[in-house]
Design a protein around this motif. Structure first.
Motif, PDB file in Angstrom:
ATOM      1  N   ALA A  54      50.843  43.827  20.689  1.00 50.49           N
ATOM      2  CA  ALA A  54      51.458  44.594  21.787  1.00 50.49           C
ATOM      3  C   ALA A  54      50.412  45.544  22.369  1.00 50.49           C
ATOM      4  CB  ALA A  54      52.654  45.368  21.261  1.00 50.49           C
ATOM      5  N   HIS A  55      49.584  46.109  21.500  1.00 51.00           N
ATOM      6  CA  HIS A  55      48.556  47.044  21.956  1.00 51.00           C
ATOM      7  C   HIS A  55      47.608  46.369  22.964  1.00 51.00           C
ATOM      8  CE1 HIS A  55      45.368  49.996  21.908  1.00 51.00           C
ATOM      9  NE2 HIS A  55      44.519  49.023  21.615  1.00 51.00           N
ATOM     10  N   HIS A  56      47.156  45.162  22.622  1.00 54.98           N
ATOM     11  CA  HIS A  56      46.220  44.468  23.517  1.00 54.98           C
ATOM     12  C   HIS A  56      46.880  44.057  24.838  1.00 54.98           C
ATOM     13  CE1 HIS A  56      43.546  43.880  19.892  1.00 54.98           C
ATOM     14  NE2 HIS A  56      42.834  44.538  20.775  1.00 54.98           N
ATOM     15  N   ILE A  57      48.158  43.676  24.765  1.00 62.92           N
ATOM     16  CA  ILE A  57      48.874  43.299  25.995  1.00 62.92           C
ATOM     17  C   ILE A  57      49.012  44.530  26.892  1.00 62.92           C
ATOM     18  CG2 ILE A  57      51.088  42.505  26.928  1.00 62.92           C
ATOM     19  CD1 ILE A  57      51.387  40.813  24.338  1.00 62.92           C
ATOM     20  N   ASN A  58      49.438  45.651  26.299  1.00 61.56           N
ATOM     21  CA  ASN A  58      49.634  46.870  27.103  1.00 61.56           C
ATOM     22  C   ASN A  58      48.319  47.380  27.672  1.00 61.56           C
ATOM     23  OD1 ASN A  58      52.331  46.727  26.613  1.00 61.56           O
ATOM     24  ND2 ASN A  58      52.275  48.079  24.829  1.00 61.56           N
ATOM     25  N   GLN A  59      47.271  47.257  26.872  1.00 68.06           N
ATOM     26  CA  GLN A  59      45.944  47.702  27.350  1.00 68.06           C
ATOM     27  C   GLN A  59      45.511  46.862  28.560  1.00 68.06           C
ATOM     28  OE1 GLN A  59      43.083  47.906  24.178  1.00 68.06           O
ATOM     29  NE2 GLN A  59      41.364  48.086  25.585  1.00 68.06           N
ATOM     30  N   ALA A  60      45.727  45.554  28.474  1.00 65.69           N
ATOM     31  CA  ALA A  60      45.350  44.680  29.596  1.00 65.69           C
ATOM     32  C   ALA A  60      46.177  45.019  30.840  1.00 65.69           C
ATOM     33  CB  ALA A  60      45.523  43.210  29.212  1.00 65.69           C
ATOM     34  N   ILE A  61      47.468  45.305  30.653  1.00 65.06           N
ATOM     35  CA  ILE A  61      48.320  45.667  31.799  1.00 65.06           C
ATOM     36  C   ILE A  61      47.791  46.955  32.442  1.00 65.06           C
ATOM     37  CG2 ILE A  61      50.633  46.426  32.506  1.00 65.06           C
ATOM     38  CD1 ILE A  61      51.755  44.499  30.360  1.00 65.06           C
ATOM     39  N   ASP A  62      47.430  47.933  31.605  1.00 62.01           N
ATOM     40  CA  ASP A  62      46.907  49.207  32.142  1.00 62.01           C
ATOM     41  C   ASP A  62      45.603  48.981  32.913  1.00 62.01           C
ATOM     42  OD1 ASP A  62      49.011  50.536  31.100  1.00 62.01           O
ATOM     43  OD2 ASP A  62      47.937  51.391  29.380  1.00 62.01           O
ATOM     44  N   GLU A  63      44.705  48.189  32.323  1.00 60.72           N
ATOM     45  CA  GLU A  63      43.412  47.934  32.990  1.00 60.72           C
ATOM     46  C   GLU A  63      43.628  47.189  34.308  1.00 60.72           C
ATOM     47  OE1 GLU A  63      40.736  47.707  28.873  1.00 60.72           O
ATOM     48  OE2 GLU A  63      41.285  45.853  29.912  1.00 60.72           O
ATOM     49  N   LEU A  64      44.558  46.232  34.263  1.00 62.17           N
ATOM     50  CA  LEU A  64      44.865  45.439  35.454  1.00 62.17           C
ATOM     51  C   LEU A  64      45.442  46.336  36.554  1.00 62.17           C
ATOM     52  CD1 LEU A  64      44.858  42.465  36.317  1.00 62.17           C
ATOM     53  CD2 LEU A  64      47.103  42.226  35.275  1.00 62.17           C
ATOM     54  N   ALA A  65      46.324  47.253  36.156  1.00 59.82           N
ATOM     55  CA  ALA A  65      46.934  48.170  37.129  1.00 59.82           C
ATOM     56  C   ALA A  65      45.859  49.060  37.753  1.00 59.82           C
ATOM     57  CB  ALA A  65      48.011  49.013  36.453  1.00 59.82           C
ATOM     58  N   GLN A  66      44.869  49.437  36.939  1.00 62.80           N
ATOM     59  CA  GLN A  66      43.787  50.261  37.489  1.00 62.80           C
ATOM     60  C   GLN A  66      42.938  49.487  38.484  1.00 62.80           C
ATOM     61  OE1 GLN A  66      41.332  52.207  34.563  1.00 62.80           O
ATOM     62  NE2 GLN A  66      43.046  53.471  33.908  1.00 62.80           N
ATOM     63  N   VAL A  67      42.638  48.231  38.160  1.00 66.94           N
ATOM     64  CA  VAL A  67      41.789  47.410  39.036  1.00 66.94           C
ATOM     65  C   VAL A  67      42.525  47.027  40.320  1.00 66.94           C
ATOM     66  CG1 VAL A  67      40.658  45.133  39.217  1.00 66.94           C
ATOM     67  CG2 VAL A  67      40.306  46.522  37.191  1.00 66.94           C
ATOM     68  N   THR A  68      43.845  46.751  40.193  1.00 64.31           N
ATOM     69  CA  THR A  68      44.586  46.214  41.350  1.00 64.31           C
ATOM     70  C   THR A  68      45.451  47.263  42.050  1.00 64.31           C
ATOM     71  OG1 THR A  68      46.510  45.600  40.003  1.00 64.31           O
ATOM     72  CG2 THR A  68      44.766  43.953  40.196  1.00 64.31           C
ATOM     73  N   GLY A  69      45.758  48.359  41.365  1.00 69.34           N
ATOM     74  CA  GLY A  69      46.646  49.383  41.936  1.00 69.34           C
ATOM     75  C   GLY A  69      48.098  48.945  41.957  1.00 69.34           C
ATOM     76  N   ASP A  70      48.463  47.926  41.184  1.00 70.08           N
ATOM     77  CA  ASP A  70      49.832  47.397  41.224  1.00 70.08           C
ATOM     78  C   ASP A  70      50.382  47.274  39.806  1.00 70.08           C
ATOM     79  OD1 ASP A  70      52.158  45.950  41.496  1.00 70.08           O
ATOM     80  OD2 ASP A  70      51.338  44.479  42.891  1.00 70.08           O
ATOM     81  N   LYS A  71      51.071  48.312  39.347  1.00 68.41           N
ATOM     82  CA  LYS A  71      51.575  48.350  37.950  1.00 68.41           C
ATOM     83  C   LYS A  71      52.667  47.297  37.721  1.00 68.41           C
ATOM     84  CE  LYS A  71      52.363  50.388  33.860  1.00 68.41           C
ATOM     85  NZ  LYS A  71      51.466  50.207  32.744  1.00 68.41           N
ATOM     86  N   ASP A  72      53.654  47.230  38.637  1.00 62.18           N
ATOM     87  CA  ASP A  72      54.751  46.268  38.447  1.00 62.18           C
ATOM     88  C   ASP A  72      54.239  44.837  38.501  1.00 62.18           C
ATOM     89  OD1 ASP A  72      56.452  48.365  38.265  1.00 62.18           O
ATOM     90  OD2 ASP A  72      57.256  48.182  40.303  1.00 62.18           O
ATOM     91  N   GLY A  73      53.366  44.593  39.493  1.00 66.39           N
ATOM     92  CA  GLY A  73      52.780  43.256  39.631  1.00 66.39           C
ATOM     93  C   GLY A  73      51.957  42.893  38.400  1.00 66.39           C
TER      94      GLY A  73
END
Ligand SMILES: C[S@@+](CC[C@H](N)C(=O)[O-])C[C@H]1O[C@@H](n2cnc3c(N)ncnc32)[C@H](O)[C@@H]1O
Length: 316
Positions: A83-102
């Motif tokens: 779960a930690h790695h999944i959440n970390q990837a979501i956070d990094e992705l949101a930072q790169v793309t600016g789209d948390k829900d997406g």
């Protein structure tokens, strides 16, 4: 069964172990409450222990086929991120793309797709789970300026096929071009590559089978056999500007430097470059080439990273 002693398996089995602990505790408490002698409690506990061992054995045996969907057999790497790695990837992705829900949505969809592609296709997708899921998720979210996608280094073509599907989910009409020597095995200058864990030869036929899984856009993919630094191949492929370029071929510093230099010429304004294995300890040449490249004159801006992939955008 080494998988059952792995960290991932312990994580998976923890809820079952907790349940068993609770049952033992309940049984001992009940025995004490009922005023049973210590002797009868011990006897009952050991009977119950044997029964629980038996139950655990049955559960482990039932888990085995489920594990086959996720373990590393036949692909070299387990697909059971924490779960930690999944959440970390979501956070990094949101930072790169600016789209948390997406980011949350795409990570879930890309993870399911990865498992499905490796189940149905031939060969495998290269790399760690969250790195692959990150790339599949990020590209559509970064809204590239056109649908032309170039993948330098494809191995089995399975990542390209999965990326087509993710682009289509975003309403895009991806047109994929692939460059790879398709030399029977993966080529990496300076690194000794063992036989592939999947047992499948790296060849055009495998790439076509996987692309067929991605429907019409997969079948229409241009597959150019050869090396990305070859001037004749470059001339053929440089017939258009690409909205997306995946740099995942020769991982040496010289190879990545050459690919970045070529990408500068063929990327569309506002286009996205994905630099695979960026910051990966096994492939130091990638970051080395990137840092050298960015210190010179360039159209690229660094957007950030998700797992071991770096993302760049060309100026508009
Ligand atoms: C890490 S694999 C690519 C993995 C693929 N993109 C994926 O996500 O599954 C690298 C591939 O690049 C190929 N390759 C090596 N040198 C290359 C070059 N100069 N040009 C193009 N491809 C190259 C290798 O043979 C191998 O098939």
């Amino acid at each position: 069964m080494p998988f059952l002693t792995s960290k991932a398996a312990r994580r998976t089995l923890r809820p079952i172990a907790d349940l068993i602990d609770q049952r033992i505790e309940r049984h001992v408490r009940r025995a004490l409450r009922d005023g049973s002698t210590v002797r009868s409690t011990t006897a009952a506990a050991s009977t119950s222990d044997a029964a629980l061992q038996e139950e655990l054995k049955k559960l482990r045996s039932r888990l085995r086929p489920l594990e086959l969907f996720f373990d590393g057999t036949g692909r070299g790497m387990a697909r059971l991120p924490s779960a930690h790695h999944i959440n970390q990837a979501i956070d990094e992705l949101a930072q790169v793309t600016g789209d948390k829900d997406g980011s949350e949505r795409n990570v879930a969809q890309a993870f399911r797709l990865l498992i499905a592609m490796e189940a149905l296709g031939v060969g495998r997708i290269a790399g760690g789970t969250m790195n692959i899921v990150g790339k599949l998720s990020a590209v559509p979210l970064l809204d590239p300026p056109n649908d032309e996608v170039l993948e330098i280094g494809t191995l089995y073509g399975m990542f390209g096929a999965a990326l087509i599907r993710m682009m289509e989910r975003a309403g895009r009409e991806p047109k994929l071009t692939i460059v790879d020597p398709l030399a029977g095995t993966q080529l990496q200058p300076g690194a000794s590559m063992r036989d592939d864990a999947s047992g499948t030869p790296v060849q055009g036929a495998a790439v076509r089978v996987n692309l067929a899984l991605a429907g019409a856009a997969g079948a229409a993919t241009r597959v150019q056999q050869g090396f990305s630094e070859d001037p004749e191949l470059r001339a053929l492929i440089s017939d258009r500007s690409y909205g997306v370029i995946i740099v995942d071929g020769d991982h040496s510093a010289a190879g990545v430097a050459a690919d970045l230099e070529w990408a500068e010429q063929i990327i569309a304004p506002g286009g996205i470059v994905v630099l695979d294995d960026f910051g990966h300890p096994k492939w130091p040449g990638i970051k080395e080439a990137f840092e050298k490249h960015m210190a010179g004159e360039t159209r690229f801006t660094f957007l950030g990273h998700v797992a071991h992939s770096g993302y760049l955008r060309a100026s508009a």
